[in-house]
Design an enzyme around this catalytic site. Sequence first.
Site, PDB file in Angstrom:
ATOM      1  N   HIS A 152       3.870  -2.035  -0.480  1.00  0.00           N
ATOM      2  CA  HIS A 152       3.405  -0.839  -1.183  1.00  0.00           C
ATOM      3  C   HIS A 152       4.551  -0.235  -1.996  1.00  0.00           C
ATOM      4  O   HIS A 152       4.334   0.371  -3.041  1.00  0.00           O
ATOM      5  CB  HIS A 152       2.839   0.179  -0.176  1.00  0.00           C
ATOM      6  CG  HIS A 152       2.227   1.377  -0.839  1.00  0.00           C
ATOM      7  ND1 HIS A 152       1.126   1.281  -1.680  1.00  0.00           N
ATOM      8  CD2 HIS A 152       2.551   2.693  -0.814  1.00  0.00           C
ATOM      9  CE1 HIS A 152       0.811   2.488  -2.130  1.00  0.00           C
ATOM     10  NE2 HIS A 152       1.660   3.358  -1.627  1.00  0.00           N
TER      11      HIS A 152
ATOM     12  N   HIS B 231      -9.340   5.615  -0.165  1.00  0.00           N
ATOM     13  CA  HIS B 231      -9.799   4.217  -0.215  1.00  0.00           C
ATOM     14  C   HIS B 231     -10.757   3.921   0.934  1.00  0.00           C
ATOM     15  O   HIS B 231     -10.689   4.559   1.984  1.00  0.00           O
ATOM     16  CB  HIS B 231      -8.606   3.260  -0.091  1.00  0.00           C
ATOM     17  CG  HIS B 231      -7.567   3.499  -1.124  1.00  0.00           C
ATOM     18  ND1 HIS B 231      -6.641   4.496  -1.009  1.00  0.00           N
ATOM     19  CD2 HIS B 231      -7.330   2.879  -2.293  1.00  0.00           C
ATOM     20  CE1 HIS B 231      -5.861   4.491  -2.076  1.00  0.00           C
ATOM     21  NE2 HIS B 231      -6.260   3.517  -2.872  1.00  0.00           N
TER      22      HIS B 231
ATOM     23  N   HIS C 284      -0.686   9.168  -3.024  1.00  0.00           N
ATOM     24  CA  HIS C 284      -2.022   9.719  -3.307  1.00  0.00           C
ATOM     25  C   HIS C 284      -2.038  11.140  -2.772  1.00  0.00           C
ATOM     26  O   HIS C 284      -2.316  11.381  -1.611  1.00  0.00           O
ATOM     27  CB  HIS C 284      -3.109   8.890  -2.613  1.00  0.00           C
ATOM     28  CG  HIS C 284      -3.348   7.588  -3.289  1.00  0.00           C
ATOM     29  ND1 HIS C 284      -4.339   7.409  -4.226  1.00  0.00           N
ATOM     30  CD2 HIS C 284      -2.702   6.420  -3.202  1.00  0.00           C
ATOM     31  CE1 HIS C 284      -4.297   6.172  -4.672  1.00  0.00           C
ATOM     32  NE2 HIS C 284      -3.309   5.546  -4.062  1.00  0.00           N
TER      33      HIS C 284
ATOM     34  N   SER D 216      -2.511   4.684  -7.509  1.00  0.00           N
ATOM     35  CA  SER D 216      -1.212   4.658  -6.812  1.00  0.00           C
ATOM     36  C   SER D 216      -0.029   4.945  -7.729  1.00  0.00           C
ATOM     37  O   SER D 216       0.186   4.238  -8.718  1.00  0.00           O
ATOM     38  CB  SER D 216      -0.976   3.271  -6.196  1.00  0.00           C
ATOM     39  OG  SER D 216      -1.721   3.144  -5.038  1.00  0.00           O
TER      40      SER D 216
ATOM     41  N   TYR E  81     -10.607   1.571   3.001  1.00  0.00           N
ATOM     42  CA  TYR E  81      -9.904   1.185   4.244  1.00  0.00           C
ATOM     43  C   TYR E  81      -9.389   2.390   5.032  1.00  0.00           C
ATOM     44  O   TYR E  81      -9.022   2.262   6.190  1.00  0.00           O
ATOM     45  CB  TYR E  81      -8.757   0.204   3.956  1.00  0.00           C
ATOM     46  CG  TYR E  81      -7.682   0.723   3.029  1.00  0.00           C
ATOM     47  CD1 TYR E  81      -6.730   1.650   3.443  1.00  0.00           C
ATOM     48  CD2 TYR E  81      -7.609   0.273   1.713  1.00  0.00           C
ATOM     49  CE1 TYR E  81      -5.753   2.127   2.592  1.00  0.00           C
ATOM     50  CE2 TYR E  81      -6.633   0.743   0.844  1.00  0.00           C
ATOM     51  CZ  TYR E  81      -5.714   1.666   1.293  1.00  0.00           C
ATOM     52  OH  TYR E  81      -4.756   2.136   0.441  1.00  0.00           O
ATOM     53  N   GLU E  82      -9.373   3.567   4.395  1.00  0.00           N
ATOM     54  CA  GLU E  82      -8.859   4.747   5.111  1.00  0.00           C
ATOM     55  C   GLU E  82      -9.880   5.346   6.061  1.00  0.00           C
ATOM     56  O   GLU E  82      -9.521   5.854   7.110  1.00  0.00           O
ATOM     57  CB  GLU E  82      -8.404   5.810   4.121  1.00  0.00           C
ATOM     58  CG  GLU E  82      -7.169   5.407   3.343  1.00  0.00           C
ATOM     59  CD  GLU E  82      -6.770   6.484   2.357  1.00  0.00           C
ATOM     60  OE1 GLU E  82      -6.272   7.523   2.780  1.00  0.00           O
ATOM     61  OE2 GLU E  82      -6.979   6.271   1.144  1.00  0.00           O
TER      62      GLU E  82
ATOM     63  N   MET F 155      -7.952  -2.656  -4.138  1.00  0.00           N
ATOM     64  CA  MET F 155      -8.727  -2.118  -3.014  1.00  0.00           C
ATOM     65  C   MET F 155      -9.425  -0.810  -3.373  1.00  0.00           C
ATOM     66  O   MET F 155      -9.635   0.043  -2.512  1.00  0.00           O
ATOM     67  CB  MET F 155      -7.790  -1.881  -1.826  1.00  0.00           C
ATOM     68  CG  MET F 155      -6.951  -3.086  -1.458  1.00  0.00           C
ATOM     69  SD  MET F 155      -5.731  -2.674  -0.199  1.00  0.00           S
ATOM     70  CE  MET F 155      -4.619  -4.074  -0.312  1.00  0.00           C
ATOM     71  N   SER F 156      -9.763  -0.654  -4.635  1.00  0.00           N
ATOM     72  CA  SER F 156     -10.368   0.639  -5.027  1.00  0.00           C
ATOM     73  C   SER F 156     -11.276   0.478  -6.235  1.00  0.00           C
ATOM     74  O   SER F 156     -11.622  -0.634  -6.630  1.00  0.00           O
ATOM     75  CB  SER F 156      -9.258   1.637  -5.363  1.00  0.00           C
ATOM     76  OG  SER F 156      -8.603   1.250  -6.556  1.00  0.00           O
TER      77      SER F 156
ATOM     78  N   ALA G  45      -3.639   0.647  -9.323  1.00  0.00           N
ATOM     79  CA  ALA G  45      -2.595  -0.373  -9.323  1.00  0.00           C
ATOM     80  C   ALA G  45      -3.252  -1.623  -8.749  1.00  0.00           C
ATOM     81  O   ALA G  45      -4.038  -1.533  -7.805  1.00  0.00           O
ATOM     82  CB  ALA G  45      -1.432   0.069  -8.446  1.00  0.00           C
TER      83      ALA G  45
ATOM     84  N   ASN H 101       2.154  -5.768  -9.403  1.00  0.00           N
ATOM     85  CA  ASN H 101       2.824  -6.927  -8.785  1.00  0.00           C
ATOM     86  C   ASN H 101       2.011  -8.165  -9.125  1.00  0.00           C
ATOM     87  O   ASN H 101       0.832  -8.060  -9.477  1.00  0.00           O
ATOM     88  CB  ASN H 101       2.876  -6.754  -7.255  1.00  0.00           C
ATOM     89  CG  ASN H 101       1.485  -6.547  -6.678  1.00  0.00           C
ATOM     90  OD1 ASN H 101       0.957  -5.427  -6.702  1.00  0.00           O
ATOM     91  ND2 ASN H 101       0.872  -7.602  -6.173  1.00  0.00           N
TER      92      ASN H 101
END
Length: 285
Positions: A258, A94, A67, A36, A96-97, A222-223, A124, A246
């Site tokens: 995001h 990802h 991305h 990211s 989730y996509e 998440m990756s 990230a 973060n």
Amino acid sequence: MEGTQVLIDNQVLDKAVGYLSSRITRRPEVALVLGSGLGDFASQLVNPIEVPAGAIPSYPTSTVEGHDGRLVFGTLKSDERESLPLLVFKGRVHFYENGLLDSITFPVRVAHSLGARVLLATNAAGGINPAFSEGDLMLIEDFINLSFLNPQWQVQSNPASPFQVMRGSHIDEGLSNLVTESASGLGIKLQHGSYCFLRGPSYETKAEIEMLRRIGADAVGMSTVPEIIIASKLGMRVTAISLISNLAAGLSDERLSHKEVAQTASRVKQVFSALLTEIILRIKN
Ligand code: HPA
């Protein structure tokens, strides 16, 4: 979603690899995945050949901001030094996509088939370890796979013995040392820790982060873990670095977004780029 796994067989892989082979002049030896907000790094490549992901047969494309879905082939040069041939993935898809593990790990299989024997993955991530600050870089020394997902094709490729030994770590020790030495050579602070992979796309609750802290996670995202698993299964040497974009939920007063992830990535980009350049220039085959 998981019931709809598409089988990425060798024919599909050969098509994508055939297309890319026709576009490049040198086979890549190192694959770099930019997470990211880190995509700009690709602009540093010398004699770049850019290929939009959408042009590659069966190749997954991302919908997430930051991305951009491009492959860039080239090398890095600095003073007298030149890197091994590189394949840089600007952005990733990802889980989730599209809910398709075979599809999101396809880029790594393509890189391997083109000749890459090293994977350097970046992302990230939310910082969990209380010693971490926003903007820190963390070498991923190991991971916790709380998605409980495992790439299916390994089972298909050897149905009689689908079990994988999680030998200590999928991460290459020699490369980890190289990352650590590169950071200390440049005077860049580098944290070390375990990355926990969750499916997302929602950020975690405070209670979940507290649970993750207790089980030993230093960062969450998440990756990357599916890519690491596939690459090490293929015999590639793997290393990975998280940008702590973060502090994870409940560890700061700020509401997670995001946008914050992208803003921190943008702030730390120069330092991260310097580190990546040094690492890549040092990698030997
Ligand atoms: N949680 C999960 N994924 C993330 C985070 C986070 O806090 N930050 C960046 N990716």
